[in-house]
Design a protein around this motif. Structure first.
Motif, PDB file in Angstrom:
ATOM      1  N   ALA A  34       0.817  -1.215   0.000  1.00 30.80           N
ATOM      2  CA  ALA A  34       0.000   0.000   0.000  1.00 30.80           C
ATOM      3  C   ALA A  34       0.844   1.255   0.000  1.00 30.80           C
ATOM      4  N   CYS A  68       0.962   9.491   4.959  1.00 29.07           N
ATOM      5  CA  CYS A  68      -0.353   9.402   4.314  1.00 29.07           C
ATOM      6  C   CYS A  68      -1.273   8.450   5.072  1.00 29.07           C
ATOM      7  N   GLY A  69      -0.673   7.505   5.772  1.00 26.81           N
ATOM      8  CA  GLY A  69      -1.494   6.595   6.579  1.00 26.81           C
ATOM      9  C   GLY A  69      -2.084   5.427   5.809  1.00 26.81           C
ATOM     10  N   PHE A  70      -1.667   5.206   4.576  1.00 24.26           N
ATOM     11  CA  PHE A  70      -2.195   4.058   3.822  1.00 24.26           C
ATOM     12  C   PHE A  70      -1.823   2.743   4.508  1.00 24.26           C
ATOM     13  N   VAL A  98      -1.501   2.330   7.659  1.00 25.69           N
ATOM     14  CA  VAL A  98      -2.393   2.203   8.806  1.00 25.69           C
ATOM     15  C   VAL A  98      -3.744   1.665   8.352  1.00 25.69           C
ATOM     16  N   LEU A  99      -4.229   2.194   7.209  1.00 23.72           N
ATOM     17  CA  LEU A  99      -5.532   1.762   6.684  1.00 23.72           C
ATOM     18  C   LEU A  99      -5.533   0.285   6.327  1.00 23.72           C
ATOM     19  N   MET A 100      -4.434  -0.193   5.754  1.00 20.89           N
ATOM     20  CA  MET A 100      -4.426  -1.563   5.232  1.00 20.89           C
ATOM     21  C   MET A 100      -3.948  -2.591   6.252  1.00 20.89           C
ATOM     22  N   CYS A 101      -3.443  -2.153   7.400  1.00 15.45           N
ATOM     23  CA  CYS A 101      -2.932  -3.133   8.374  1.00 15.45           C
ATOM     24  C   CYS A 101      -4.099  -3.855   9.047  1.00 15.45           C
ATOM     25  N   PRO A 102      -4.202  -5.179   8.869  1.00 10.51           N
ATOM     26  CA  PRO A 102      -5.318  -5.905   9.495  1.00 10.51           C
ATOM     27  C   PRO A 102      -5.112  -6.122  10.993  1.00 10.51           C
ATOM     28  N   ASP A 103      -3.938  -5.817  11.498  1.00  9.18           N
ATOM     29  CA  ASP A 103      -3.641  -6.186  12.871  1.00  9.18           C
ATOM     30  C   ASP A 103      -3.402  -4.998  13.797  1.00  9.18           C
ATOM     31  N   CYS A 104      -3.808  -3.825  13.363  1.00  6.97           N
ATOM     32  CA  CYS A 104      -3.711  -2.619  14.201  1.00  6.97           C
ATOM     33  C   CYS A 104      -2.295  -2.472  14.765  1.00  6.97           C
ATOM     34  N   ALA A 105      -1.291  -2.742  13.934  1.00 12.47           N
ATOM     35  CA  ALA A 105       0.083  -2.758  14.433  1.00 12.47           C
ATOM     36  C   ALA A 105       0.801  -1.430  14.197  1.00 12.47           C
ATOM     37  N   ILE A 106       0.370  -0.670  13.189  1.00 17.95           N
ATOM     38  CA  ILE A 106       1.131   0.515  12.780  1.00 17.95           C
ATOM     39  C   ILE A 106       0.488   1.782  13.338  1.00 17.95           C
ATOM     40  N   THR A 107       1.324   2.705  13.780  1.00 20.78           N
ATOM     41  CA  THR A 107       0.867   4.024  14.215  1.00 20.78           C
ATOM     42  C   THR A 107       1.660   5.077  13.458  1.00 20.78           C
ATOM     43  N   VAL A 108       0.964   6.060  12.919  1.00 23.69           N
ATOM     44  CA  VAL A 108       1.639   7.180  12.258  1.00 23.69           C
ATOM     45  C   VAL A 108       1.268   8.454  12.996  1.00 23.69           C
TER      46      VAL A 108
END
Lengths: 250, 68
Positions: free
Chosen positions: B20, B52-54, B56-66
């Protein structure tokens, strides 16, 4: 500004879903919608039988699990007994489009004021990838190793098209969770489905096309591409019914 | 200034964030294995990240923070 992606209405529990399964994205979108509307305290979720049967571990909400396919019936009872609560059913295609077809159709026909999130990944995921009513013509599954034969097994069920023919439902839409653009659209649709219930507009169903990399035998990346190339052309995205829009038009 | 963070233990290494990312600056880090047995995603060049946070949007596991 912090852009974290775990909604407040989800727990810290790690999901059991396979890597690349978009159930996690759809859970997050549901959580985001509940957070945005501030209805966390009065929301009750009904989990189905299927991969998302353990959804009660992941939502920081009151949750229950219905017998296979009966989530709309249980949600109906919860909503009628507690009209102030916000009730949603989270169902897969093996649950809603197969064994639970009658419950879903009649809940829609009665225009029950509930929200259904219908996750369509075109296979029975939890049981190992058997052919579902929503499997595409020619799709390889465990029980159709030569591809779904439409002469033998019939054609897939298009739930949104079917339910939108009923006079009952307030909002029927199909979205997909395969790209940032589609995820943003899905977020809007899911939020609208919950807002409809808060405003008492009636039955709202959002079908979310999802991937199942494990049972499709594809990498997570290829699974999303397959959705784009094969699944979305068969299951076109869009709003199939929206009674509030009709009021504005007329 | 750490603005892109990942909870490596949540990550299942599916790579949806890698695909993404419009700048193609994420990768799956083969040298790290978390307790689940997956290699988590890694930021390679944060100076090029537009937040852009794409991912974050596509992570199914809520792992990424921007953070931005």
């Amino acid at each position: 500004m912090s852009k974290t992606n775990k909604p407040h209405s989800m727990t810290e529990t790690h999901t059991h879903y396979c890597p690349g399964c978009t159930h996690g994205i759809i859970h997050r979108l549901v959580g985001d919608a509940i957070d945005a509307l501030g209805i966390e305290e009065r929301t009750i979720g009904v989990a189905p039988v299927g991969c998302s049967v353990l959804a009660y571990n992941y939502f920081n909400l009151d949750m229950t699990v219905a017998a296979h396919g009966r989530a709309p019936a249980v949600a109906t009872g919860l909503k009628r007994a507690n009209p102030e609560s916000i009730v949603f059913a989270y169902q897969g295609d093996g649950d809603l489009a197969s064994i639970g077809m009658a419950e879903a159709v009649h809940a829609a026909a009665r225009n029950e004021n509930i929200t259904i999130i219908f996750v369509n990944n075109a296979v029975y995921g939890m049981t190992g990838g058997q052919m579902a009513p929503t499997s595409l013509p020619g799709q390889l599954t465990q029980t159709s190793p030569n591809g779904r034969d439409v002469d033998l097994c019939g054609l897939p069920v298009k739930v949104c098209e079917m339910l939108s023919q009923l006079d009952g439902p307030a909002y029927i839409a199909r979205v997909a969770a395969n790209s940032p653009k589609n995820v943003i659209a899905a977020k809007r649709a899911i939020e609208k489905a919950f807002r409809n219930q808060v405003e008492g507009k009636g039955f709202s169903l959002v079908e979310v096309l999802s991937s199942c990399p494990t049972n499709w035998g594809k990498s997570p990346k290829d699974a999303l591409k397959w959705m784009d190339s094969t699944m979305i052309p068969y299951y076109p995205l869009g709003v199939y019914k929206d009674t509030s829009r009709r009021e504005i038009d007329s | 200034m750490a603005k892109w963070t990942i909870q490596a233990e949540r990550c299942k290494g599916c790579g949806l964030c890698v695909d993404a990312c419009p700048k193609q600056i994420l990768r799956i880090d083969p040298d790290v294995i978390n307790h689940k047995g997956h290699s988590p995603a890694q930021m390679t060049d944060e100076t090029r990240c537009t937040k852009c946070g794409f991912c974050v949007l596509m992570c199914p596991d809520c792992a990424i923070t921007v953070e931005r």
